[in-house]
Design an enzyme around this catalytic site. Structure first.
Site, PDB file in Angstrom:
ATOM      1  N   PRO A 134       0.681  -1.113  -0.190  1.00 19.43           N
ATOM      2  CA  PRO A 134       0.112   0.027  -0.292  1.00 19.43           C
ATOM      3  C   PRO A 134       0.926   1.426  -0.043  1.00 19.43           C
ATOM      4  O   PRO A 134       0.918   1.995   1.130  1.00 19.43           O
ATOM      5  CB  PRO A 134      -0.902  -0.072   1.297  1.00 19.43           C
ATOM      6  CG  PRO A 134       0.103  -1.105   2.112  1.00 19.43           C
ATOM      7  CD  PRO A 134       0.546  -1.983   1.155  1.00 19.43           C
ATOM      8  N   CYS A 135       1.458   1.634  -1.301  1.00 22.58           N
ATOM      9  CA  CYS A 135       2.128   2.781  -1.119  1.00 22.58           C
ATOM     10  C   CYS A 135       1.116   4.156  -1.190  1.00 22.58           C
ATOM     11  O   CYS A 135       1.636   5.098  -0.912  1.00 22.58           O
ATOM     12  CB  CYS A 135       2.905   2.902  -2.491  1.00 22.58           C
ATOM     13  SG  CYS A 135       1.917   2.591  -4.023  1.00 22.58           S
ATOM     14  N   HIS A 136       0.077   3.942  -1.531  1.00 17.10           N
ATOM     15  CA  HIS A 136      -0.978   5.096  -1.093  1.00 17.10           C
ATOM     16  C   HIS A 136      -1.070   5.382   0.558  1.00 17.10           C
ATOM     17  O   HIS A 136      -1.557   6.437   0.844  1.00 17.10           O
ATOM     18  CB  HIS A 136      -2.499   4.666  -1.618  1.00 17.10           C
ATOM     19  CG  HIS A 136      -3.127   3.620  -1.069  1.00 17.10           C
ATOM     20  ND1 HIS A 136      -2.731   2.191  -1.209  1.00 17.10           N
ATOM     21  CD2 HIS A 136      -4.010   3.350  -0.014  1.00 17.10           C
ATOM     22  CE1 HIS A 136      -3.373   1.286  -0.704  1.00 17.10           C
ATOM     23  NE2 HIS A 136      -4.094   2.012   0.317  1.00 17.10           N
TER      24      HIS A 136
END
Length: 174
Positions: A134-136
């Site tokens: 989850p780079c968000h």
């Protein structure tokens, strides 16, 4: 670093509430999730289409469950390909809990090098499996949303989904 093996990578495209995604896998696991802009640049012409590959079917099912608000973690096997540093950063992404955020500096500190903030940002930007790794959930030091391959509007939508502030209608793609 493991190199891409075009003779074994397969892909399928799926509709999602944030736009069309292309899932790329090997027999070891999911390798990439590509936004439409990646495909338009001819980003993975070496993979062959296989809409029935079990890794791709599992990844699609889990992503659908995530967008429907029914999944907080992913179980699909991953076949991540990158430098040792990139792999360390991506493993840190996988440790960020659903609905929480971390800064680039926090990740650098967790990796043992407070001066590596920019390198963490660069590795985060090359994350091959956004949403799943989850780079968000990575934000700027000021708390601002910065840098996301799917666009900042999509990053905000994903964070809102995880905070319970929105839901997605899967029949109306973004």
């Amino acid at each position: 670093m493991r190199k891409n093996d075009p003779t074994h990578d397969v892909y399928k495209t799926m509709r999602s509430p944030i736009g069309e995604l292309t899932l790329v896998a090997s027999d070891r696991g999911l390798c990439e999730i590509l936004w439409r802009s990646h495909r338009e640049r001819g980003y993975r012409p070496d993979a062959r289409e296989d809409a029935r590959h079990p890794v791709l079917l599992q990844a699609e099912r889990e992503l659908r469950e995530y967008f429907a608000g029914q999944r907080k973690t992913f179980d699909v096997a991953l076949d991540l390909r990158g430098t040792d540093f990139q792999l360390r950063v991506w493993r840190e992404l996988l440790e960020i809990p659903f609905g929480e955020t971390r800064t680039y500096g926090e990740i650098a500190r967790r990796l043992g090098d407070v001066k590596a903030t920019r390198a963490v940002g660069a590795a985060n930007g090359r994350n091959p499996v956004p949403i799943i790794a989850p780079c968000h959930r990575v934000i700027g030091a000021s708390g601002d949303l910065v840098g996301f391959g799917g666009g900042l509007d999509v990053k905000a939508q994903l964070l809102d989904l995880e905070r319970g502030a929105r839901s997605f209608d899967f029949d109306r793609p973004g």
